[in-house]
Scaffold this active site. Structure first.
Site, PDB file in Angstrom:
ATOM      1  N   CYS A  49       0.697  -1.127  -0.027  1.00 44.86           N
ATOM      2  CA  CYS A  49      -0.071  -0.094   0.535  1.00 44.86           C
ATOM      3  C   CYS A  49       0.707   1.304   0.150  1.00 44.86           C
ATOM      4  CB  CYS A  49      -1.026  -0.001   1.459  1.00 44.86           C
ATOM      5  SG  CYS A  49      -2.132   1.383   1.636  1.00 44.86           S
TER       6      CYS A  49
ATOM      7  N   CYS B 176      -1.756   2.923  -2.639  1.00 44.66           N
ATOM      8  CA  CYS B 176      -2.631   3.828  -1.734  1.00 44.66           C
ATOM      9  C   CYS B 176      -1.638   5.040  -1.597  1.00 44.66           C
ATOM     10  CB  CYS B 176      -3.329   3.734  -0.579  1.00 44.66           C
ATOM     11  SG  CYS B 176      -3.746   1.799  -0.189  1.00 44.66           S
TER      12      CYS B 176
ATOM     13  N   LYS C 154      -0.474   6.269  -4.409  1.00 47.28           N
ATOM     14  CA  LYS C 154      -1.584   6.915  -5.775  1.00 47.28           C
ATOM     15  C   LYS C 154      -2.483   8.105  -5.461  1.00 47.28           C
ATOM     16  CE  LYS C 154      -5.427   5.914  -4.539  1.00 47.28           C
ATOM     17  NZ  LYS C 154      -6.560   4.863  -3.955  1.00 47.28           N
TER      18      LYS C 154
ATOM     19  N   TYR D 263       8.390   2.427   7.935  1.00 43.45           N
ATOM     20  CA  TYR D 263       7.850   1.226   8.750  1.00 43.45           C
ATOM     21  C   TYR D 263       9.005   0.473   9.145  1.00 43.45           C
ATOM     22  CZ  TYR D 263       3.145   2.741   7.191  1.00 43.45           C
ATOM     23  OH  TYR D 263       1.951   3.725   7.189  1.00 43.45           O
TER      24      TYR D 263
ATOM     25  N   GLY E 194       9.899 -16.063  -0.186  1.00 44.26           N
ATOM     26  CA  GLY E 194       9.901 -17.137   0.819  1.00 44.26           C
ATOM     27  C   GLY E 194       8.429 -18.419   0.604  1.00 44.26           C
TER      28      GLY E 194
ATOM     29  N   GLY F 254     -13.106  -1.412 -15.302  1.00 41.11           N
ATOM     30  CA  GLY F 254     -14.005  -0.243 -15.079  1.00 41.11           C
ATOM     31  C   GLY F 254     -14.136  -0.149 -13.571  1.00 41.11           C
TER      32      GLY F 254
ATOM     33  N   TYR G  99     -11.952   0.179  -9.231  1.00 42.14           N
ATOM     34  CA  TYR G  99     -10.970   1.451  -8.831  1.00 42.14           C
ATOM     35  C   TYR G  99      -9.656   2.025  -9.394  1.00 42.14           C
ATOM     36  CZ  TYR G  99     -12.811   0.520  -4.011  1.00 42.14           C
ATOM     37  OH  TYR G  99     -13.235  -0.152  -2.987  1.00 42.14           O
TER      38      TYR G  99
ATOM     39  N   GLU H 222      -9.480   5.659 -10.882  1.00 36.71           N
ATOM     40  CA  GLU H 222      -8.945   7.022 -10.521  1.00 36.71           C
ATOM     41  C   GLU H 222      -7.341   7.074 -11.304  1.00 36.71           C
ATOM     42  OE1 GLU H 222      -9.942   4.990  -5.877  1.00 36.71           O
ATOM     43  OE2 GLU H 222      -7.061   4.902  -7.261  1.00 36.71           O
TER      44      GLU H 222
ATOM     45  N   ARG I  37     -16.602  -3.109 -19.823  1.00 31.06           N
ATOM     46  CA  ARG I  37     -17.558  -4.275 -20.563  1.00 31.06           C
ATOM     47  C   ARG I  37     -18.632  -4.017 -19.870  1.00 31.06           C
ATOM     48  NH1 ARG I  37     -14.918  -9.998 -18.398  1.00 31.06           N
ATOM     49  NH2 ARG I  37     -15.259  -9.339 -15.412  1.00 31.06           N
TER      50      ARG I  37
ATOM     51  N   ASP J  62      -5.375  -9.444   1.509  1.00 34.62           N
ATOM     52  CA  ASP J  62      -5.372  -9.536  -0.068  1.00 34.62           C
ATOM     53  C   ASP J  62      -5.698 -11.270  -0.940  1.00 34.62           C
ATOM     54  OD1 ASP J  62      -5.642  -6.412  -0.318  1.00 34.62           O
ATOM     55  OD2 ASP J  62      -5.742  -7.124  -2.254  1.00 34.62           O
TER      56      ASP J  62
ATOM     57  N   THR K  25      -6.875  -2.140   1.895  1.00 32.68           N
ATOM     58  CA  THR K  25      -5.787  -2.023   3.440  1.00 32.68           C
ATOM     59  C   THR K  25      -5.935  -1.776   4.740  1.00 32.68           C
ATOM     60  OG1 THR K  25      -4.222  -1.383   1.477  1.00 32.68           O
ATOM     61  CG2 THR K  25      -3.459  -0.894   3.493  1.00 32.68           C
TER      62      THR K  25
ATOM     63  N   ALA L 283     -13.613   4.283  -0.932  1.00 34.06           N
ATOM     64  CA  ALA L 283     -13.482   5.825  -1.479  1.00 34.06           C
ATOM     65  C   ALA L 283     -12.572   5.110  -2.480  1.00 34.06           C
ATOM     66  CB  ALA L 283     -13.312   7.038  -0.570  1.00 34.06           C
TER      67      ALA L 283
ATOM     68  N   HIS M   8     -22.344  24.891   9.042  1.00 28.67           N
ATOM     69  CA  HIS M   8     -23.168  25.690   7.852  1.00 28.67           C
ATOM     70  C   HIS M   8     -21.643  27.358   7.757  1.00 28.67           C
ATOM     71  CE1 HIS M   8     -25.795  27.467   5.141  1.00 28.67           C
ATOM     72  NE2 HIS M   8     -25.647  28.876   5.454  1.00 28.67           N
TER      73      HIS M   8
ATOM     74  N   GLU N 112     -23.032  19.221   5.137  1.00 25.03           N
ATOM     75  CA  GLU N 112     -24.346  19.523   6.165  1.00 25.03           C
ATOM     76  C   GLU N 112     -26.133  18.789   5.820  1.00 25.03           C
ATOM     77  OE1 GLU N 112     -25.751  23.451   6.383  1.00 25.03           O
ATOM     78  OE2 GLU N 112     -24.901  24.528   5.070  1.00 25.03           O
TER      79      GLU N 112
HETATM   80  P1  NDP Z   1     -11.747  -4.216  -9.570  1.00 24.74           P
HETATM   81  O1  NDP Z   1     -11.795  -5.765  -9.264  1.00 24.74           O
HETATM   82  O2  NDP Z   1     -12.257  -2.896  -8.242  1.00 24.74           O
HETATM   83  O3  NDP Z   1     -12.318  -4.122 -10.504  1.00 24.74           O
HETATM   84  C1  NDP Z   1     -11.652  -4.521 -11.879  1.00 24.74           C
HETATM   85  C2  NDP Z   1     -12.382  -4.537 -13.221  1.00 24.74           C
HETATM   86  O4  NDP Z   1     -11.939  -5.084 -14.270  1.00 24.74           O
HETATM   87  C3  NDP Z   1     -13.897  -4.483 -13.074  1.00 24.74           C
HETATM   88  O5  NDP Z   1     -14.655  -2.802 -13.521  1.00 24.74           O
HETATM   89  C4  NDP Z   1     -13.942  -5.653 -14.433  1.00 24.74           C
HETATM   90  O6  NDP Z   1     -14.984  -5.108 -14.469  1.00 24.74           O
HETATM   91  C5  NDP Z   1     -13.128  -5.849 -14.920  1.00 24.74           C
HETATM   92  N1  NDP Z   1     -12.102  -6.764 -15.601  1.00 24.74           N
HETATM   93  C6  NDP Z   1     -12.013  -7.552 -14.901  1.00 24.74           C
HETATM   94  N2  NDP Z   1     -11.190  -8.663 -15.693  1.00 24.74           N
HETATM   95  C7  NDP Z   1     -11.538  -8.093 -17.286  1.00 24.74           C
HETATM   96  C8  NDP Z   1     -11.886  -8.463 -18.779  1.00 24.74           C
HETATM   97  N3  NDP Z   1     -10.821  -9.400 -18.503  1.00 24.74           N
HETATM   98  N4  NDP Z   1     -11.993  -7.776 -19.820  1.00 24.74           N
HETATM   99  C9  NDP Z   1     -12.508  -6.436 -19.249  1.00 24.74           C
HETATM  100  N5  NDP Z   1     -12.637  -6.066 -17.785  1.00 24.74           N
HETATM  101  C10 NDP Z   1     -11.923  -6.996 -17.469  1.00 24.74           C
HETATM  102  O7  NDP Z   1      -9.805  -3.819  -9.772  1.00 24.74           O
HETATM  103  P2  NDP Z   1      -8.718  -2.678 -10.214  1.00 24.74           P
HETATM  104  O8  NDP Z   1      -8.289  -3.780 -10.666  1.00 24.74           O
HETATM  105  O9  NDP Z   1      -9.302  -1.347 -10.141  1.00 24.74           O
HETATM  106  O10 NDP Z   1      -8.426  -2.871  -8.307  1.00 24.74           O
HETATM  107  C11 NDP Z   1      -7.407  -4.116  -7.401  1.00 24.74           C
HETATM  108  C12 NDP Z   1      -8.369  -3.737  -5.519  1.00 24.74           C
HETATM  109  O11 NDP Z   1      -7.878  -2.743  -5.296  1.00 24.74           O
HETATM  110  C13 NDP Z   1      -9.612  -3.970  -5.622  1.00 24.74           C
HETATM  111  O12 NDP Z   1     -10.304  -4.856  -4.629  1.00 24.74           O
HETATM  112  C14 NDP Z   1      -9.586  -2.897  -5.268  1.00 24.74           C
HETATM  113  O13 NDP Z   1     -10.460  -3.173  -3.279  1.00 24.74           O
HETATM  114  C15 NDP Z   1      -8.514  -2.253  -4.388  1.00 24.74           C
HETATM  115  N6  NDP Z   1      -8.256  -0.650  -5.041  1.00 24.74           N
HETATM  116  C16 NDP Z   1      -9.139  -0.536  -3.784  1.00 24.74           C
HETATM  117  C17 NDP Z   1      -9.031   1.669  -4.071  1.00 24.74           C
HETATM  118  C18 NDP Z   1      -8.878   2.076  -3.223  1.00 24.74           C
HETATM  119  O14 NDP Z   1      -9.941   1.674  -1.561  1.00 24.74           O
HETATM  120  N7  NDP Z   1      -9.365   3.460  -3.061  1.00 24.74           N
HETATM  121  C19 NDP Z   1      -7.648   1.802  -4.964  1.00 24.74           C
HETATM  122  C20 NDP Z   1      -7.069   1.003  -5.944  1.00 24.74           C
HETATM  123  C21 NDP Z   1      -7.488  -0.641  -5.921  1.00 24.74           C
HETATM  124  P3  NDP Z   1     -16.735  -5.876 -14.202  1.00 24.74           P
HETATM  125  O15 NDP Z   1     -17.298  -4.721 -13.477  1.00 24.74           O
HETATM  126  O16 NDP Z   1     -17.395  -5.974 -15.046  1.00 24.74           O
HETATM  127  O17 NDP Z   1     -16.569  -7.371 -14.007  1.00 24.74           O
END
Ligand code: NDP
Length: 432
Positions: A5, A10, A13, A62, A78, A143, A145, A149, A166, A270, A278, A308, A404, A409
């Protein structure tokens, strides 16, 4: 073990999100009386260096925290060689065996790449955090996170961004209404959205990477980011040899206390693919420590975990979406929404609505879920999460005095029900 992280997640990022936000802030500043010269330059290399310096500093902190706590740190790769034994190949190639009463697996996950021709031309979020040059034309596939982002980061820094996903809307799993708001806001910030689209091939050309889609679209890009999810890091750990059970996704199977089927081996984060955030991994680790070392068996509590998405503007949520509430509530659900022009935009002229939503159990008056898309949403939602964790009712929200003038609010002044929905009266969770 790597502090992912901090190094490649995070924290860097968020630094890039801060950097990208200034793009919009500079635009907004003009109507606030700031004379901004026509040409505003952004120096990617400077931000990258500053980010790297900060990551090195945090990593040092850390490591010091660990050593001050009496933790011996061995760096290398490991694997598990027995119920009580691990083997490590250290960075200098020497092997080390170590026995312990308990073993905790916390190896996280790694980015997945769709298997399309030319996939090696694309990068994942790991490389996106340290690109040599800022792309002028970026294509993002996914589509979730990471996708929204990075689309926001690059757009905020001035790139042309095309986001392909998709489904009909990005951010599957979030409240459908809020997903539509995010999509609108991303478009409003100048990101080109391509819903229901898949990349099918990438080729290298002199003008850049050429992408082909299943809609017969073709586009040139300097960078193609695959943000298509992550897979648990279990492959090289020798887990089969020890008999640790994995699920279909390759994640380590654990019980409610994070224990694997081998009683001396535990797993958190994970690598167990429960809720991949995280702070959730931290909670799981804390519960593991209490269970194993403090004699207080403690299960992680997955209720009311706020989260978020640091898109620009961000989305933040806690509790149930409207769709989940309809599935889980016994009776009717009351939905309160507020869509408004944030005060700052009235002067800046930015055309971007903030949207807030509360989902309430009609019978008990309990607030089941809250969402917000708009500036500062994550900062606001952390406090709302405390209220939901305490079981707050809508009446208690209403009797709380607002601050306010603030956007926050609105959460305590939503008086009129936007709609009353009967469980079963609306389609169950949609999957557009
Ligand atoms: P996510 O699981 O959030 O999203 C994966 C995206 O990829 C979905 O839109 C999915 O589509 C699409 N997808 C998966 N496989 C394919 C494919 N073969 N072809 C086309 N589209 C595909 O993963 P991320 O990579 O965005 O993030 C990874 C992890 O990191 C998440 O678990 C998230 O919790 C964590 N994260 C958290 C953040 C935060 O807290 N702000 C920031 C960044 C990451 P569909 O919806 O159609 O399945």
């Amino acid at each position: 073990m790597e502090l992912r992280c901090v190094i490649r997640g995070c924290v860097p990022k968020k630094i890039l999100v801060y950097g990208a936000n200034f793009g919009g802030e500079i635009e907004d500043a003009r109507n606030y009386g700031w004379e901004v010269n026509e040409k505003v330059d952004f120096n990617w290399k400077k931000l990258l260096q500053k980010k790297t310096d900060e990551i090195i500093r945090l990593n040092g902190i850390y490591k010091r925290l660990l050593s001050n706590a009496g933790v011996k740190l061995y760096e290398g790769e490991g694997k598990i060689v027995g119920p009580n034994e691990v083997e490590m190949t250290q960075l200098d190639g020497t092997k080390l065996r170590y026995s312990a009463k308990h073993i905790l697996i916390a190896t996280g996950s790694r980015a997945q790449r769709p298997a399309i021709p030319g996939q090696e031309l694309a990068i994942t979020s790991d490389e996106a955090l340290s690109l040599e040059d800022l792309p002028k034309r970026a294509v993002v596939f996914g589509g979730g996170y990471v996708a929204v982002e990075f689309a926001s980061i690059w757009r905020g820094m001035g790139a042309t961004v095309d986001l392909f996903f998709r489904k009909e809307l990005p951010l599957r799993g979030f409240d459908d209404e809020m997903r539509a708001v995010v999509a609108r806001n991303l478009e409003g910030r100048g990101i080109n959205l391509h819903p229901r689209s898949n990349l099918i091939e990438l080729t290298k050309t002199e003008e850049g990477i050429k992408i082909y889609t299943d809609h017969k679209e073709e586009l040139l890009a300097d960078v193609v980011l695959f943000a298509t999810g992550r897979a648990p890091n279990t492959k090289r750990l020798n887990l089969e040899a020890v008999g640790i059970e994995l699920d279909n996704a390759g994640a380590v199977k654990v019980d409610e206390y994070s224990r694997t089927n081998i009683p001396t081996i535990w797993a958190v984060g994970d690598v167990t693919n429960r809720m991949n955030l995280t702070p959730v991994a931290l909670m799981e680790g804390t519960c593991f420590a209490k269970t194993v070392f403090a004699g207080q068996p403690t299960k992680p509590d997955y209720n009311h975990i706020p989260c978020a998405v640091f898109s620009i503007p961000p989305l933040s949520v806690v509790g149930l979406s409207e769709e989940q509430a309809l599935e889980q509530a016994n009776g009717d659900v009351l939905v309160f929404t507020s869509t408004f022009n944030p005060m700052k935009n009235t002067i800046s002229g930015r055309q971007e609505k903030t949207v807030m939503k509360l989902v309430v159990d009609a019978e008990t008056d309990k607030v089941l879920g809250a969402s917000m898309s708009g500036p500062d949403a994550p900062e606001i939602m952390q406090g709302i999460a405390v209220a939901l964790k305490c079981g707050a009712t809508k009446q208690q929200f209403d009797s709380t005095v607002g601050i306010h003038p603030s956007a926050a609010e609105e959460f305590v002044t939503m008086r009129s029900v936007t709609r009353r929905v009967t469980a079963g009266g609306k389609p169950k969770t949609t999957n557009p």
